[in-house]
Design a protein around this motif. Sequence first.
Motif, PDB file in Angstrom:
ATOM      1  N   CYS A   1       0.936  -1.056  -0.032  1.00 18.43           N
ATOM      2  CA  CYS A   1       0.128   0.094   0.004  1.00 18.43           C
ATOM      3  C   CYS A   1       0.695   1.392  -0.056  1.00 18.43           C
ATOM      4  N   ALA A   2       1.830   1.238  -0.739  1.00 21.46           N
ATOM      5  CA  ALA A   2       2.646   2.491  -0.813  1.00 21.46           C
ATOM      6  C   ALA A   2       3.191   2.901  -1.896  1.00 21.46           C
ATOM      7  N   ALA A   3       2.388   2.258  -3.249  1.00 21.48           N
ATOM      8  CA  ALA A   3       2.794   2.634  -4.487  1.00 21.48           C
ATOM      9  C   ALA A   3       2.581   3.935  -4.975  1.00 21.48           C
ATOM     10  N   ALA A   4       1.578   4.775  -4.558  1.00 24.05           N
ATOM     11  CA  ALA A   4       1.378   6.052  -4.931  1.00 24.05           C
ATOM     12  C   ALA A   4       2.224   7.078  -4.510  1.00 24.05           C
ATOM     13  N   THR A   5       3.165   6.808  -3.549  1.00 22.09           N
ATOM     14  CA  THR A   5       4.125   7.984  -3.129  1.00 22.09           C
ATOM     15  C   THR A   5       5.231   7.309  -3.310  1.00 22.09           C
ATOM     16  N   THR A   6       5.721   6.134  -4.163  1.00 20.62           N
ATOM     17  CA  THR A   6       6.738   5.521  -4.091  1.00 20.62           C
ATOM     18  C   THR A   6       7.636   5.665  -5.266  1.00 20.62           C
ATOM     19  N   ALA A   7       8.910   6.213  -5.281  1.00 19.14           N
ATOM     20  CA  ALA A   7       9.670   6.209  -6.427  1.00 19.14           C
ATOM     21  C   ALA A   7      10.330   5.084  -7.070  1.00 19.14           C
ATOM     22  N   ALA A   8      10.333   5.088  -8.426  1.00 18.12           N
ATOM     23  CA  ALA A   8      10.909   3.703  -9.190  1.00 18.12           C
ATOM     24  C   ALA A   8      12.026   3.275  -8.257  1.00 18.12           C
ATOM     25  N   ALA A   9      12.935   4.112  -7.987  1.00 20.56           N
ATOM     26  CA  ALA A   9      14.304   3.929  -7.559  1.00 20.56           C
ATOM     27  C   ALA A   9      13.967   2.996  -6.213  1.00 20.56           C
ATOM     28  N   GLU A  10      13.001   2.950  -5.566  1.00 21.59           N
ATOM     29  CA  GLU A  10      12.877   2.394  -4.342  1.00 21.59           C
ATOM     30  C   GLU A  10      11.998   1.118  -4.475  1.00 21.59           C
ATOM     31  N   ALA A  11      11.546   0.746  -5.735  1.00 24.29           N
ATOM     32  CA  ALA A  11      11.017  -0.487  -6.113  1.00 24.29           C
ATOM     33  C   ALA A  11      11.932  -1.429  -6.999  1.00 24.29           C
ATOM     34  N   MET A  12      12.776  -0.971  -7.875  1.00 28.18           N
ATOM     35  CA  MET A  12      13.439  -1.626  -8.829  1.00 28.18           C
ATOM     36  C   MET A  12      14.475  -2.447  -8.360  1.00 28.18           C
ATOM     37  N   THR A  13      14.665  -3.442  -9.128  1.00 25.03           N
ATOM     38  CA  THR A  13      15.680  -4.342  -8.843  1.00 25.03           C
ATOM     39  C   THR A  13      17.016  -3.795  -9.451  1.00 25.03           C
ATOM     40  N   ARG A  14      17.950  -3.598  -8.537  1.00 29.82           N
ATOM     41  CA  ARG A  14      19.106  -2.976  -9.022  1.00 29.82           C
ATOM     42  C   ARG A  14      20.385  -3.894  -9.899  1.00 29.82           C
ATOM     43  N   ASP A  15      20.713  -5.001  -9.351  1.00 28.07           N
ATOM     44  CA  ASP A  15      21.488  -5.887  -9.738  1.00 28.07           C
ATOM     45  C   ASP A  15      20.843  -6.789 -10.971  1.00 28.07           C
ATOM     46  N   VAL A  16      20.998  -6.052 -12.162  1.00 28.69           N
ATOM     47  CA  VAL A  16      20.152  -6.430 -13.294  1.00 28.69           C
ATOM     48  C   VAL A  16      20.870  -7.389 -14.241  1.00 28.69           C
ATOM     49  N   ILE A  17      20.446  -8.264 -14.321  1.00 30.95           N
ATOM     50  CA  ILE A  17      20.952  -9.507 -15.572  1.00 30.95           C
ATOM     51  C   ILE A  17      20.604  -8.766 -16.922  1.00 30.95           C
ATOM     52  N   HIS A  18      21.679  -8.460 -17.696  1.00 26.72           N
ATOM     53  CA  HIS A  18      21.493  -8.013 -19.025  1.00 26.72           C
ATOM     54  C   HIS A  18      22.222  -8.688 -20.263  1.00 26.72           C
TER      55      HIS A  18
END
Length: 131
Positions: free
Chosen positions: A49-66
Motif C-alpha cells: 500500500c505504498a505505490a502512489a508515493t513510491t519512486a521507481a528507485a525504491e521498487a526497482m531491482t538494482r543488480d540487473v541481468i542484461h
Amino acid sequence: MTTRADALLPEVAKLLSETPVSLVVVCDPDRAMAGVITKTDLVRKLGQCAAATTAAAEAMTRDVIHCRPSDALEDVLQLMKRHSLVHVPVIDAQSRPTGVMEARDALRALVADASYEISWLRDYIMGVGYR
C-alpha cells in the motif's frame, strides 16, 4: 520502455500497461540503466500500500541481468534459462538501454534460422542449383 529513477510508481504502472513487455528499464540522469521494475515488483509494492508515493528507485531491482547487442542469441537464451528470466534488457557500452530481449522472440529467431539451415542443407544434398 524506460523511465526515470524518480518516476512515481503510478507512472511506471501506466508504462507497463501500455506494452506487452513485463519490465521497464529505470535510467539515471545520464540515461544509463540503473535497474528494472517488473510487473511483479509493482504488485509487491502495491501489496504494501505504498505505490502512489513510491519512486521507481525504491521498487526497482538494482543488480540487473542484461545482455549486449553483440551477444550471441544462444548465450542470451542460456543466461535467461540459468536465471529463470523471460525478459532481459539489452544495453550498449554506456549502459544505455537499446531494447529488451524476450525469450519467445529469441526462440522464434533460432527456430527460423535452424529451418533455413535445414532447407539449405536439403537443397545441397539433393543437388538443387548444381547442373
